[in-house]
Design an enzyme around this catalytic site. Sequence first.
Site, PDB file in Angstrom:
ATOM      1  N   TRP A  92     -45.676   3.094 -14.371  1.00 29.56           N
ATOM      2  CA  TRP A  92     -46.560   2.109 -15.046  1.00 29.56           C
ATOM      3  C   TRP A  92     -47.939   1.924 -14.428  1.00 29.56           C
ATOM      4  O   TRP A  92     -47.805   2.306 -13.078  1.00 29.56           O
ATOM      5  CB  TRP A  92     -46.180   0.833 -15.279  1.00 29.56           C
ATOM      6  N   GLU A 147     -51.922  -8.459  -1.478  1.00 26.54           N
ATOM      7  CA  GLU A 147     -52.055  -7.054  -2.071  1.00 26.54           C
ATOM      8  C   GLU A 147     -53.182  -6.009  -1.675  1.00 26.54           C
ATOM      9  O   GLU A 147     -52.916  -4.845  -1.732  1.00 26.54           O
ATOM     10  CB  GLU A 147     -51.620  -6.892  -3.504  1.00 26.54           C
ATOM     11  N   GLU A 194     -47.987   0.842  -4.273  1.00 25.68           N
ATOM     12  CA  GLU A 194     -48.503  -0.599  -4.063  1.00 25.68           C
ATOM     13  C   GLU A 194     -49.902  -0.845  -4.374  1.00 25.68           C
ATOM     14  O   GLU A 194     -50.267  -2.044  -4.776  1.00 25.68           O
ATOM     15  CB  GLU A 194     -48.304  -0.944  -2.407  1.00 25.68           C
ATOM     16  N   HIS A 246     -50.767  -2.621  -7.559  1.00 29.45           N
ATOM     17  CA  HIS A 246     -50.518  -4.277  -7.391  1.00 29.45           C
ATOM     18  C   HIS A 246     -51.936  -5.073  -7.313  1.00 29.45           C
ATOM     19  O   HIS A 246     -51.858  -6.038  -8.355  1.00 29.45           O
ATOM     20  CB  HIS A 246     -49.621  -4.880  -6.466  1.00 29.45           C
ATOM     21  N   GLU A 255     -40.924  -6.940   1.519  1.00 30.82           N
ATOM     22  CA  GLU A 255     -40.792  -6.538   0.190  1.00 30.82           C
ATOM     23  C   GLU A 255     -39.932  -7.374  -0.399  1.00 30.82           C
ATOM     24  O   GLU A 255     -40.163  -7.613  -1.811  1.00 30.82           O
ATOM     25  CB  GLU A 255     -40.179  -4.958   0.096  1.00 30.82           C
ATOM     26  N   THR A 287     -42.123 -10.618  -1.194  1.00 32.19           N
ATOM     27  CA  THR A 287     -43.221 -10.614  -2.267  1.00 32.19           C
ATOM     28  C   THR A 287     -42.362 -10.296  -3.640  1.00 32.19           C
ATOM     29  O   THR A 287     -42.622 -10.848  -4.724  1.00 32.19           O
ATOM     30  CB  THR A 287     -43.767  -9.185  -2.182  1.00 32.19           C
ATOM     31  N   ASP A 309     -41.241  -3.527  -8.706  1.00 35.60           N
ATOM     32  CA  ASP A 309     -41.692  -2.550  -7.700  1.00 35.60           C
ATOM     33  C   ASP A 309     -41.311  -2.934  -6.405  1.00 35.60           C
ATOM     34  O   ASP A 309     -40.613  -2.304  -5.702  1.00 35.60           O
ATOM     35  CB  ASP A 309     -43.078  -2.412  -7.695  1.00 35.60           C
ATOM     36  N   GLU A 310     -41.688  -4.339  -5.778  1.00 37.45           N
ATOM     37  CA  GLU A 310     -41.240  -4.859  -4.807  1.00 37.45           C
ATOM     38  C   GLU A 310     -39.606  -4.758  -4.467  1.00 37.45           C
ATOM     39  O   GLU A 310     -39.226  -4.396  -3.488  1.00 37.45           O
ATOM     40  CB  GLU A 310     -41.713  -6.349  -4.571  1.00 37.45           C
ATOM     41  N   HIS A 353     -38.821  -1.072  -3.318  1.00 41.07           N
ATOM     42  CA  HIS A 353     -39.379  -0.880  -2.032  1.00 41.07           C
ATOM     43  C   HIS A 353     -38.390  -1.632  -1.134  1.00 41.07           C
ATOM     44  O   HIS A 353     -38.274  -0.829  -0.071  1.00 41.07           O
ATOM     45  CB  HIS A 353     -40.599  -1.355  -2.014  1.00 41.07           C
TER      46      HIS A 353
HETATM   47 FE   LIG Z   1     -44.712  -4.370  -1.495  1.00 41.29          FE
HETATM   48 FE   LIG Z   2     -47.011  -5.168  -3.620  1.00 43.82          FE
END
Ligand SMILES: [Fe+2]
Ligand SMILES: [Fe+2]
Length: 325
Positions: free
Chosen positions: A33, A76, A111, A114, A164, A167, A196-197, A200
Amino acid sequence: MSLSGTRLDVMRFVGEKIDVSMDEFLRPADTNWQPSDFLPDTTKESFLEEVKLLRESTRELSYDYVAVLVGDTITEEALPTYESWLMDMEGVEQENPHGWSRWIRSWTAEENRHGDLLNKFLYLSGRVNMRAMEVSTQYLIADGFDIGTGKDPYRNFIYTSFQELATNVSHRRTATLAKQAGCNQLSKICGVIASDEMRHAKAYKDFVNQIFAVDPSEMMLAFEDMMRKKIVMPAHFLRETGVKLGQTFSHFSDAAQRLGVYTTQDYIDIADSLLVDWKIDSIAELNDAGQRARDYLMALPSRLRRVADRTKVPTLEYPFSWIAG
Ligand SMILES: [Fe+2]
Ligand SMILES: [Fe+2]
């Protein structure tokens, strides 16, 4: 802090399998994305109408909520600090296009979306004094920070595993609150960032797992050391013009606690979940120091819980320079 030969060997050993980790935990740019997927398309006739709807959708977001979202965005946006910090870990060779430097660059690239997405959304929303927010972002990057890891990859991977997950929790909660306030677009934005976090977090937890398998005592000592120091959020170093260092963070953190976006309880739950995920209670072949570190870690959540029960969150609303109007 200089590393033993063992740590460098371990980094080399774990780094050899980094291509597998990349495929598992990161997404290719072409199919991943991108911020524009979630924002009004400036090339379309309907752009202005979409912006109008976006602005209307943010009306019900509370003062605390907007403040927390701005703090999250600035955090971020300070990505250059995190990338340069990680690139400086022992065992990372900047000139090597493979291995750890490849991981760090690709993680950074993911990242980077974000802050980009949140910033554009906030800009369009009309709820934020963008200049004040941008000043804070510049401060945070220019100030840099010390998160207590040194150049040690073991400590850094504890930090990133924790961070991670933290967040993930906070973006997930801002997604839920946005939905409750009738702002579905923002809810989707926070939700997609949260996922995403989580990916990660899984990666960094996997690196730690792999290290535990080959160097258990040193990994345990690094975990203990980081938890004794407490995991300091990057937002800790937030600043506003004319405001003393530390004050902006404590007001941001109070707002996050009031909203339930990120609380002391979450910190403890994350610590607890790491003990479970890494099976800390059953790690074998620890030396005496490693055993003592494990004892400290296993007792930590309940000790933190006792203290947390006694702390109260201030109800005072603080006038952040970031909020418009
Ligand atoms: Fe992150
Ligand atoms: Fe992030």
